[in-house]
Every structure is written in C-alpha cells, then in structure tokens.
Design an enzyme around this catalytic site. Structure first.
Site, PDB file in Angstrom:
ATOM      1  N   ASP A   1     -12.307 -10.388  -0.019  1.00 40.44           N
ATOM      2  CA  ASP A   1     -13.534 -10.578   0.741  1.00 40.44           C
ATOM      3  C   ASP A   1     -14.593  -9.674   0.108  1.00 40.44           C
ATOM      4  OD1 ASP A   1     -11.824  -9.121   3.590  1.00 40.44           O
ATOM      5  OD2 ASP A   1     -12.733  -8.039   1.894  1.00 40.44           O
TER       6      ASP A   1
ATOM      7  N   HIS B   1     -10.532  -6.193  -1.667  1.00 34.86           N
ATOM      8  CA  HIS B   1     -11.475  -5.943  -0.565  1.00 34.86           C
ATOM      9  C   HIS B   1     -12.633  -5.151  -1.178  1.00 34.86           C
ATOM     10  CE1 HIS B   1      -8.947  -7.409   2.669  1.00 34.86           C
ATOM     11  NE2 HIS B   1      -7.969  -6.594   2.326  1.00 34.86           N
TER      12      HIS B   1
ATOM     13  N   ASN C   1       1.928  -5.135  -3.205  1.00 32.37           N
ATOM     14  CA  ASN C   1       0.552  -5.458  -2.846  1.00 32.37           C
ATOM     15  C   ASN C   1      -0.216  -4.186  -2.536  1.00 32.37           C
ATOM     16  OD1 ASN C   1      -1.426  -7.554  -2.114  1.00 32.37           O
ATOM     17  ND2 ASN C   1      -1.200  -6.782  -0.012  1.00 32.37           N
TER      18      ASN C   1
ATOM     19  N   GLU D   1      -6.242 -10.719  -0.988  1.00 27.84           N
ATOM     20  CA  GLU D   1      -6.963 -10.506   0.281  1.00 27.84           C
ATOM     21  C   GLU D   1      -8.481 -10.447   0.048  1.00 27.84           C
ATOM     22  OE1 GLU D   1      -5.441  -7.215   2.504  1.00 27.84           O
ATOM     23  OE2 GLU D   1      -3.369  -7.590   1.954  1.00 27.84           O
TER      24      GLU D   1
ATOM     25  N   GLU E   1       0.798  -1.232   0.000  1.00 25.82           N
ATOM     26  CA  GLU E   1       0.000   0.000   0.000  1.00 25.82           C
ATOM     27  C   GLU E   1       0.833   1.286   0.000  1.00 25.82           C
ATOM     28  OE1 GLU E   1      -2.792  -0.395   3.246  1.00 25.82           O
ATOM     29  OE2 GLU E   1      -3.332  -2.412   2.643  1.00 25.82           O
TER      30      GLU E   1
HETATM   31  O1  G3I Z   1      -3.421  -8.096  19.162  1.00 23.12           O
HETATM   32  C1  G3I Z   1      -4.123  -6.969  19.762  1.00 23.12           C
HETATM   33  C2  G3I Z   1      -4.773  -7.393  21.073  1.00 23.12           C
HETATM   34  O2  G3I Z   1      -3.746  -7.741  22.009  1.00 23.12           O
HETATM   35  C3  G3I Z   1      -5.619  -6.238  21.596  1.00 23.12           C
HETATM   36  O3  G3I Z   1      -6.297  -6.659  22.767  1.00 23.12           O
HETATM   37  C4  G3I Z   1      -6.636  -5.840  20.519  1.00 23.12           C
HETATM   38  C5  G3I Z   1      -7.511  -4.686  20.949  1.00 23.12           C
HETATM   39  O4  G3I Z   1      -6.740  -3.504  20.913  1.00 23.12           O
HETATM   40  O5  G3I Z   1      -5.918  -5.411  19.321  1.00 23.12           O
HETATM   41  C6  G3I Z   1      -5.187  -6.497  18.794  1.00 23.12           C
HETATM   42  O6  G3I Z   1      -4.531  -6.059  17.628  1.00 23.12           O
HETATM   43  C7  G3I Z   1      -5.409  -5.887  16.516  1.00 23.12           C
HETATM   44  C8  G3I Z   1      -4.885  -6.775  15.373  1.00 23.12           C
HETATM   45  O7  G3I Z   1      -5.644  -6.560  14.174  1.00 23.12           O
HETATM   46  C9  G3I Z   1      -4.982  -8.261  15.734  1.00 23.12           C
HETATM   47  O8  G3I Z   1      -6.312  -8.620  15.907  1.00 23.12           O
HETATM   48  C10 G3I Z   1      -5.323  -4.433  16.077  1.00 23.12           C
HETATM   49  O9  G3I Z   1      -5.930  -3.630  17.082  1.00 23.12           O
HETATM   50  C11 G3I Z   1      -6.081  -4.258  14.765  1.00 23.12           C
HETATM   51  O10 G3I Z   1      -5.891  -2.927  14.273  1.00 23.12           O
HETATM   52  C12 G3I Z   1      -5.515  -5.215  13.726  1.00 23.12           C
HETATM   53  O11 G3I Z   1      -6.280  -5.068  12.542  1.00 23.12           O
HETATM   54  C13 G3I Z   1      -5.661  -5.659  11.396  1.00 23.12           C
HETATM   55  C14 G3I Z   1      -5.502  -4.565  10.339  1.00 23.12           C
HETATM   56  O12 G3I Z   1      -4.944  -5.146   9.136  1.00 23.12           O
HETATM   57  C15 G3I Z   1      -4.606  -3.476  10.815  1.00 23.12           C
HETATM   58  O13 G3I Z   1      -4.639  -2.430   9.840  1.00 23.12           O
HETATM   59  C16 G3I Z   1      -6.583  -6.737  10.859  1.00 23.12           C
HETATM   60  O14 G3I Z   1      -6.634  -7.817  11.782  1.00 23.12           O
HETATM   61  C17 G3I Z   1      -6.069  -7.251   9.521  1.00 23.12           C
HETATM   62  O15 G3I Z   1      -7.030  -8.122   8.931  1.00 23.12           O
HETATM   63  C18 G3I Z   1      -5.835  -6.092   8.560  1.00 23.12           C
HETATM   64  O16 G3I Z   1      -5.262  -6.616   7.402  1.00 23.12           O
HETATM   65  C19 G3I Z   1      -4.953  -5.639   6.380  1.00 23.12           C
HETATM   66  C20 G3I Z   1      -3.768  -6.157   5.614  1.00 23.12           C
HETATM   67  O17 G3I Z   1      -2.709  -6.401   6.495  1.00 23.12           O
HETATM   68  C21 G3I Z   1      -3.394  -5.192   4.507  1.00 23.12           C
HETATM   69  N1  G3I Z   1      -4.523  -4.949   3.611  1.00 23.12           N
HETATM   70  C22 G3I Z   1      -5.713  -4.466   4.320  1.00 23.12           C
HETATM   71  C23 G3I Z   1      -6.117  -5.475   5.390  1.00 23.12           C
HETATM   72  C24 G3I Z   1      -7.393  -5.035   6.061  1.00 23.12           C
HETATM   73  O18 G3I Z   1      -7.180  -3.835   6.744  1.00 23.12           O
END
Ligand code: G3I
Length: 361
Positions: A281, A249, A214, A279, A163
């Site tokens: 969905d 997405h 990507n 990715e 990105e």
């Molecule tokens: O691991 C912590 C946990 O300890 C904590 O309790 C919880 C609440 O704050 O947060 C957890 O971390 C979260 C993490 O996902 C794991 O679940 C983060 O807050 C959350 O922001 C993070 O979101 C991820 C996101 O990228 C971040 O931008 C999503 O799971 C993930 O699916 C998403 O994936 C991205 C790709 O990497 C790039 N392309 C877009 C895609 C969707 O945004």
C-alpha cells in the site's frame, strides 16, 4: 488589466484541464479497455495479483466488495482471520468457521491463497503469555501441524514466520543475523533457533506448501534486508524455505532506483527463492488531491515495474484494495487513501498505473 486577463485565462485553463482529467478521487480516464481487469491481464502474463481481504465486508450483501475482489484479483490473503489468535482461540481449541468460508471464496473463484501467518510476535493471543519453553514448543508444533494439515492443497503459500528481524543497533557491527532477531516471547522461550524450528515444523506438516519468510522494511538495499538475506540464506541451505515476502508498506518517498530495490531483490532471487510483494500500500497525506494521487500512482508504477523486472517475482499482493477498508488511517495519523480503489470502489490513478505495468510486462 491585460496581465490579469492572461493570468485568469491561464488559471481557468489549468483548473479546467485538471477538473476535466480528474474524475472522482484522483482517477484519470485510462488509456486501456476499461472492461479489462487486473486479474485478466495478470493471468495472461502468468503472475498473481492479490489482495488482503476482511471477513465482514467480504460477506456483506450491501456493497460490491466481494464482486470487485473476485473480478480483479487471482490471489487472496486473510488480513487477520488466519493469524494465531483467530485460529487457536484458546489452548488446543481451534476456530475454523470464518477462515474456512474465506478459503472457500478463493477456491470457488480459482484464486491462489497466501496463509498469513503461523508465527508472529503480534496477534498471538493467549500463547504470548506462555512462559515455558517446553510448553511453547509444543504449542507451536501443534498449531503449525493442525493448521497446515487442514489447509493442505488449499493454501499454496504460507508466511511461516512474519517480522522476526529487528536490527539491534547495540550490535550494529555484528553481521550475525542471530544478533538481530526480534526478542519476542518466541525468542525468549525457544531461543535464537525459533525461526528455523518453525520452518522445520512447517516443512514436515505440509511438504506441498511453499514456505515464505515475510517482513517489512526489507525492500531497500539496507541493513535489515542484509540480516534478512543472511537468515533466509541459512534456511535455504537447509531446504527449509521457498520464498520471501516483501511487505511494501510505503509512502511516495520510496524510490526504487535510489533505494537499490532491484539489486536487493536480485540477491534474494540469486538464492533461487520465489519472491512476493505481499502487503503493498502507498499511503498519502489526507485529505488527498490530484497531485498526491498522481504521485501515488507513480510510486505504484515504479515499484511494480521494478519488481516484475525480476522473473522470480511471481505475485503482487496489496494490503486491501479499497480505501474504504485499510489499516493505514488507524496506524498513520493524517495518512490514508493508500490503495487502488477509492471508498466508492472507483478505480484510481493507481489502479491505472498498475494496469499499465501489467500490460507492458
Ligand atoms: O476484531 C476486533 C474487534 O472485535 C474490536 O471491536 C476492535 C476494536 O478493538 O478490534 C478488532 O481487532 C482489530 C483487528 O485489526 C481487526 O480489525 C485489532 O484491534 C487491530 O489491532 C488489528 O489490526 C491489524 C494489525 O495487522 C495488527 O497488528 C490490521 O487489521 C492488519 O491490517 C495488520 O496487518 C499487518 C500484517 O498482519 C503484518 N504486516 C503489517 C500489517 C499492518 O500492520
């Protein structure tokens, strides 16, 4: 009275039909052997179907997440566990335990692995606070060499940069992709060649890996896709890139034909690049219903059949596989149910649509 009776019969017929067809959350009795799996058909066709997985459910003993994953898919990507902040938790302190055990699941099940991601503006942890060009250059080099050497001959594809294109409307008349790089901390410290620098490091770190760029929102024949095309053309000319990941997405408004999806893919494949859907969905309003699940299935069908009509498309990866674990509800209010299996791991119409496309390839 007669008219009411006719209407009542018609209603019962329609409702009856729908309820008979609609077993579970929008699933439909499939027209193929239900013992077959996506992986099985994909392998017959020489392509990869993959999913992003998360560590916690993958190692949970209380649900069929891992069983369904290894049965249905032949490619894995870690949803979060290989991002910068997860692997290099503080300066030059690497944490491998979780990523290693996820890699081992994929290797034990003969799955290819996509590494996601070496350089991104998000989830970069402590590095995003570094404001020192020389220091950040060394940090990036150390990160890429350390991670790629550890997983050499295990991780086949790397999202080296994720990105980095962000259309700069203030320079909309400029077709110079450098004018449309995201002004992240990487750009601030390393300058507009930071993308090329990352790919140079990756090529040197593991010459056996296939290096990908990507991004999202580059699926249609649009401005962002053009700047991405110009960026990767430059990298390709220097022998620094092997493929492009189209995240996909989307919602059901994405229409491949109207959006020029096939011709957009073609200009990238004409560069000699391998193409992955990385990715996918298809989010729908929740609570969903039979109609929205059908529309979702049609979108999966149209997108994947269009993608697989380009022989350079070698992988279709979904960003999760069960609606029970998806990033969508947390990021799109009132949207969800974006994947192929419902929250109870039942195959949805979308699964059936993907299976039909794979069988017809
Ligand atoms: O691991 C912590 C946990 O300890 C904590 O309790 C919880 C609440 O704050 O947060 C957890 O971390 C979260 C993490 O996902 C794991 O679940 C983060 O807050 C959350 O922001 C993070 O979101 C991820 C996101 O990228 C971040 O931008 C999503 O799971 C993930 O699916 C998403 O994936 C991205 C790709 O990497 C790039 N392309 C877009 C895609 C969707 O945004």
């Amino acid at each position: 009275m007669k008219k009411i009776k006719i209407l009542a019969i018609l209603f019962l017929f329609m409702y009856g039909c729908e309820s008979a067809l609609n077993t579970g959350s929008g699933s439909l009795t499939p027209s193929y052997n239900t013992d077959e799996t996506l992986r099985q058909i994909a392998e017959e066709k020489g392509i990869y179907v993959g999913a992003a997985v998360a560590d916690t459910p993958l190692f949970s003993k209380n649900e069929p997440y891992s069983n369904v994953f290894v049965k249905e898919f032949n490619m894995m990507v870690c949803e979060n566990e290989m991002k910068f902040e997860y692997l290099q938790t503080s300066s030059n302190n690497f944490y491998w335990t979780i990523a290693d055990r996820m890699v081992n699941v994929a290797l034990a099940n003969n799955m290819k692995i996509r590494g996601h991601t070496l350089l991104w503006h998000s989830q970069s942890g402590w590095a995003s606070n570094v404001n020192n060009p020389a220091a950040l250059s060394n940090i990036l080099s150390n990160h890429i060499f350390t991670v790629m050497k550890r997983y050499s001959n295990k991780i086949n594809y790397w999202d080296v940069v994720n990105e980095a294109i962000e259309v700069n409307n203030a320079l909309s008349n400029s077709s110079n992709f450098y004018d449309h790089l995201r002004k992240s901390f990487w750009w601030t410290n390393l300058g507009s060649n930071y993308v090329e620098y990352a790919f140079q490091l990756a090529r040197a770190a593991d010459p056996t890996a296939k290096l990908f760029y990507n991004d999202y929102g580059i699926e249609a024949y649009n401005t962002k896709a053009l700047y991405t095309y110009l960026l990767v053309s430059n990298l390709k000319a220097k022998g620094l890139i092997d493929g492009v990941g189209f995240q996909m997405h989307i919602d059901t408004n994405f229409k491949p034909f109207q959006n020029g999806f096939a011709s957009n893919l073609k200009r990238f494949s004409d560069l000699g690049l391998e193409l992955h859907i990385t990715e996918m969905d298809v989010r729908i309003p929740i609570p969903a219903n039979y109609t929205s699940y059908s529309q979702q299935a049609n979108t999966y069908r149209e997108v994947i059949s269009t993608a697989l009509s380009n022989s350079n498309v070698t992988a279709i990866v979904f960003w999760g596989f069960t609606d029970k674990y998806s990033w969508v509800p947390g990021f799109f209010t009132n949207y969800g149910d974006a994947l192929l299996f419902d929250k109870n791991y039942q195959r949805k119409q979308s699964y059936n649509a993907v299976m039909e496309v794979l069988k017809n390839k």
